[in-house]
Scaffold this motif. Sequence first.
Motif, PDB file in Angstrom:
ATOM      1  N   ILE A  30     -25.395-105.394 -12.281  1.00  0.00           N
ATOM      2  CA  ILE A  30     -24.168-105.343 -11.963  1.00  0.00           C
ATOM      3  C   ILE A  30     -23.787-106.823 -11.378  1.00  0.00           C
ATOM      4  CG2 ILE A  30     -22.249-104.456 -10.895  1.00  0.00           C
ATOM      5  CD1 ILE A  30     -23.398-102.902 -13.334  1.00  0.00           C
ATOM      6  N   ARG A  31     -24.463-107.045 -10.333  1.00  0.00           N
ATOM      7  CA  ARG A  31     -24.345-108.362  -9.539  1.00  0.00           C
ATOM      8  C   ARG A  31     -24.603-109.601 -10.507  1.00  0.00           C
ATOM      9  NH1 ARG A  31     -27.976-105.933  -6.192  1.00  0.00           N
ATOM     10  NH2 ARG A  31     -29.789-107.793  -6.603  1.00  0.00           N
ATOM     11  N   ASN A  32     -25.511-109.581 -11.343  1.00  0.00           N
ATOM     12  CA  ASN A  32     -25.733-110.765 -12.276  1.00  0.00           C
ATOM     13  C   ASN A  32     -24.475-110.901 -13.379  1.00  0.00           C
ATOM     14  OD1 ASN A  32     -28.095-111.275 -11.062  1.00  0.00           O
ATOM     15  ND2 ASN A  32     -29.321-110.268 -12.567  1.00  0.00           N
ATOM     16  N   SER A  33     -24.111-109.560 -13.757  1.00  0.00           N
ATOM     17  CA  SER A  33     -23.031-109.871 -14.818  1.00  0.00           C
ATOM     18  C   SER A  33     -21.787-110.303 -14.218  1.00  0.00           C
ATOM     19  CB  SER A  33     -22.997-108.634 -15.697  1.00  0.00           C
ATOM     20  OG  SER A  33     -22.710-107.428 -14.883  1.00  0.00           O
ATOM     21  N   GLY A  34     -21.515-109.723 -12.989  1.00  0.00           N
ATOM     22  CA  GLY A  34     -20.532-109.920 -12.097  1.00  0.00           C
ATOM     23  C   GLY A  34     -20.260-111.348 -11.868  1.00  0.00           C
ATOM     24  N   GLU A  35     -21.468-111.908 -11.477  1.00  0.00           N
ATOM     25  CA  GLU A  35     -21.496-113.381 -11.148  1.00  0.00           C
ATOM     26  C   GLU A  35     -20.925-114.380 -12.279  1.00  0.00           C
ATOM     27  OE1 GLU A  35     -25.127-116.477  -9.777  1.00  0.00           O
ATOM     28  OE2 GLU A  35     -24.525-114.670  -8.866  1.00  0.00           O
ATOM     29  N   GLY A 148     -21.955-102.740 -19.861  1.00  0.00           N
ATOM     30  CA  GLY A 148     -23.214-103.363 -19.458  1.00  0.00           C
ATOM     31  C   GLY A 148     -22.659-104.199 -18.006  1.00  0.00           C
ATOM     32  N   ALA A 149     -21.473-103.838 -17.527  1.00  0.00           N
ATOM     33  CA  ALA A 149     -21.120-104.534 -16.441  1.00  0.00           C
ATOM     34  C   ALA A 149     -20.495-103.271 -15.361  1.00  0.00           C
ATOM     35  CB  ALA A 149     -19.951-105.511 -16.359  1.00  0.00           C
ATOM     36  N   HIS A 150     -20.654-102.263 -15.800  1.00  0.00           N
ATOM     37  CA  HIS A 150     -20.254-100.918 -14.704  1.00  0.00           C
ATOM     38  C   HIS A 150     -21.647-100.001 -14.671  1.00  0.00           C
ATOM     39  CE1 HIS A 150     -19.555 -97.938 -17.910  1.00  0.00           C
ATOM     40  NE2 HIS A 150     -19.302 -98.965 -18.642  1.00  0.00           N
ATOM     41  N   SER A 151     -21.834 -99.388 -13.693  1.00  0.00           N
ATOM     42  CA  SER A 151     -23.005 -98.435 -13.730  1.00  0.00           C
ATOM     43  C   SER A 151     -22.750 -97.446 -12.290  1.00  0.00           C
ATOM     44  CB  SER A 151     -24.213 -99.289 -13.316  1.00  0.00           C
ATOM     45  OG  SER A 151     -25.219 -98.238 -13.671  1.00  0.00           O
ATOM     46  N   THR A 152     -23.679 -96.546 -12.168  1.00  0.00           N
ATOM     47  CA  THR A 152     -23.659 -95.643 -11.355  1.00  0.00           C
ATOM     48  C   THR A 152     -24.843 -95.186 -10.790  1.00  0.00           C
ATOM     49  OG1 THR A 152     -22.425 -93.525 -10.567  1.00  0.00           O
ATOM     50  CG2 THR A 152     -23.541 -93.735 -12.917  1.00  0.00           C
ATOM     51  N   LEU A 171     -13.056 -92.920 -22.191  1.00  0.00           N
ATOM     52  CA  LEU A 171     -12.025 -94.175 -22.108  1.00  0.00           C
ATOM     53  C   LEU A 171     -11.644 -94.432 -23.412  1.00  0.00           C
ATOM     54  CD1 LEU A 171     -13.197 -95.983 -19.054  1.00  0.00           C
ATOM     55  CD2 LEU A 171     -11.217 -94.376 -19.210  1.00  0.00           C
ATOM     56  N   LEU A 172     -12.538 -94.729 -24.421  1.00  0.00           N
ATOM     57  CA  LEU A 172     -12.306 -94.941 -25.790  1.00  0.00           C
ATOM     58  C   LEU A 172     -11.435 -94.023 -26.315  1.00  0.00           C
ATOM     59  CD1 LEU A 172     -13.014 -97.208 -27.947  1.00  0.00           C
ATOM     60  CD2 LEU A 172     -14.852 -95.913 -28.684  1.00  0.00           C
ATOM     61  N   SER A 173     -11.734 -92.685 -26.182  1.00  0.00           N
ATOM     62  CA  SER A 173     -10.795 -91.740 -26.818  1.00  0.00           C
ATOM     63  C   SER A 173      -9.484 -91.802 -26.272  1.00  0.00           C
ATOM     64  CB  SER A 173     -11.461 -90.284 -26.499  1.00  0.00           C
ATOM     65  OG  SER A 173     -11.365 -89.982 -25.285  1.00  0.00           O
ATOM     66  N   LEU A 174      -9.232 -92.294 -24.895  1.00  0.00           N
ATOM     67  CA  LEU A 174      -7.913 -92.383 -24.364  1.00  0.00           C
ATOM     68  C   LEU A 174      -7.010 -93.717 -24.841  1.00  0.00           C
ATOM     69  CD1 LEU A 174      -8.880 -91.051 -20.944  1.00  0.00           C
ATOM     70  CD2 LEU A 174      -7.490 -89.630 -22.308  1.00  0.00           C
ATOM     71  N   GLY A 175      -7.903 -94.587 -25.763  1.00  0.00           N
ATOM     72  CA  GLY A 175      -7.304 -95.814 -25.953  1.00  0.00           C
ATOM     73  C   GLY A 175      -7.712 -96.845 -25.398  1.00  0.00           C
ATOM     74  N   ALA A 176      -8.623 -96.607 -24.489  1.00  0.00           N
ATOM     75  CA  ALA A 176      -9.095 -98.226 -23.943  1.00  0.00           C
ATOM     76  C   ALA A 176      -9.842 -98.764 -25.163  1.00  0.00           C
ATOM     77  CB  ALA A 176     -10.020 -97.733 -22.715  1.00  0.00           C
ATOM     78  N   GLN A 177     -10.394 -99.952 -24.985  1.00  0.00           N
ATOM     79  CA  GLN A 177     -11.100-100.969 -25.735  1.00  0.00           C
ATOM     80  C   GLN A 177     -12.573-100.844 -24.749  1.00  0.00           C
ATOM     81  OE1 GLN A 177      -9.243-104.316 -26.526  1.00  0.00           O
ATOM     82  NE2 GLN A 177      -8.262-103.725 -28.381  1.00  0.00           N
ATOM     83  N   ILE A 178     -13.665-101.290 -25.720  1.00  0.00           N
ATOM     84  CA  ILE A 178     -15.009-101.248 -25.013  1.00  0.00           C
ATOM     85  C   ILE A 178     -15.435-102.613 -25.369  1.00  0.00           C
ATOM     86  CG2 ILE A 178     -17.229-100.223 -24.445  1.00  0.00           C
ATOM     87  CD1 ILE A 178     -15.012 -98.633 -23.306  1.00  0.00           C
ATOM     88  N   ALA A 179     -15.854-103.545 -24.603  1.00  0.00           N
ATOM     89  CA  ALA A 179     -16.268-104.967 -25.019  1.00  0.00           C
ATOM     90  C   ALA A 179     -17.595-105.108 -24.129  1.00  0.00           C
ATOM     91  CB  ALA A 179     -15.265-105.726 -25.171  1.00  0.00           C
ATOM     92  N   SER A 180     -18.615-105.825 -24.680  1.00  0.00           N
ATOM     93  CA  SER A 180     -19.727-106.502 -24.109  1.00  0.00           C
ATOM     94  C   SER A 180     -19.187-107.411 -23.353  1.00  0.00           C
ATOM     95  CB  SER A 180     -20.717-106.783 -25.284  1.00  0.00           C
ATOM     96  OG  SER A 180     -21.666-107.592 -24.380  1.00  0.00           O
ATOM     97  N   TRP A 181     -19.709-107.341 -22.011  1.00  0.00           N
ATOM     98  CA  TRP A 181     -19.101-108.427 -21.125  1.00  0.00           C
ATOM     99  C   TRP A 181     -19.887-109.831 -21.446  1.00  0.00           C
ATOM    100  CZ3 TRP A 181     -22.371-111.786 -18.498  1.00  0.00           C
ATOM    101  CH2 TRP A 181     -23.959-111.579 -18.246  1.00  0.00           C
ATOM    102  N   GLU A 182     -21.004-109.689 -22.163  1.00  0.00           N
ATOM    103  CA  GLU A 182     -21.585-111.088 -22.701  1.00  0.00           C
ATOM    104  C   GLU A 182     -20.620-111.710 -23.717  1.00  0.00           C
ATOM    105  OE1 GLU A 182     -25.245-108.547 -21.752  1.00  0.00           O
ATOM    106  OE2 GLU A 182     -23.396-108.037 -22.908  1.00  0.00           O
TER     107      GLU A 182
END
Length: 187
Positions: A30-35, A148-152, A171-182
């Motif tokens: 998360i830190r690496n992708s966030g950066e 790839g940029a969120h976790s728990t 979230l996809l079922s609610l209408g959000a889009q999911i995309a790879s941070w890369e």
Amino acid sequence: MAARTALFVIDIQNELAVNDDTRIPHAERIRNSGEKILQAARTVIDSYREKAATSPFIIVFVQHEDSCLVVGSKPWELVFKPRPNVEQEILISKKTSDTFESNPDLALRLRTLNIEKIVAFGLQSEYCVEATCKGALEAGFNVTLLTGAHSTYDTSEKTALDIENEVEERLLSLGAQIASWEKLSFA
């Protein structure tokens, strides 16, 4: 003014992302992708600032506060902070999982900036990330969650990766889009 996007950096705080005793298992990812995400967004923002033009992006840093994340404490501090004197980077505090619920005027504030889309990443997937994405959808924004940029944390029943996938599916079922941070492009 053209439609704009707000990049939400949700609760990437020392307690969850840095502290050896309490950080999530995938904190380094998360830190690496966030950066990298922030570096790309800031490059675009800065190029527009140099031209004194309106950036198509703003960055919203969300900071949770509660009994464990006490304002002013080391665990509460953000890993990624808004840059001082950069009006395209704002800090929003919250006391509930949903940033919009904690800040009833936030949707209107974003609309006055011509924000139509929210792109989100951060911590924790099934709590603040999911709740804030739902809040944004309910407020009428287009929402993209960066995989790839969120976790728990792992639970006794599921791994963090399983929970990440379930949140994305909900979230996809609610209408959000999911995309790879890369593959995120700020061009």
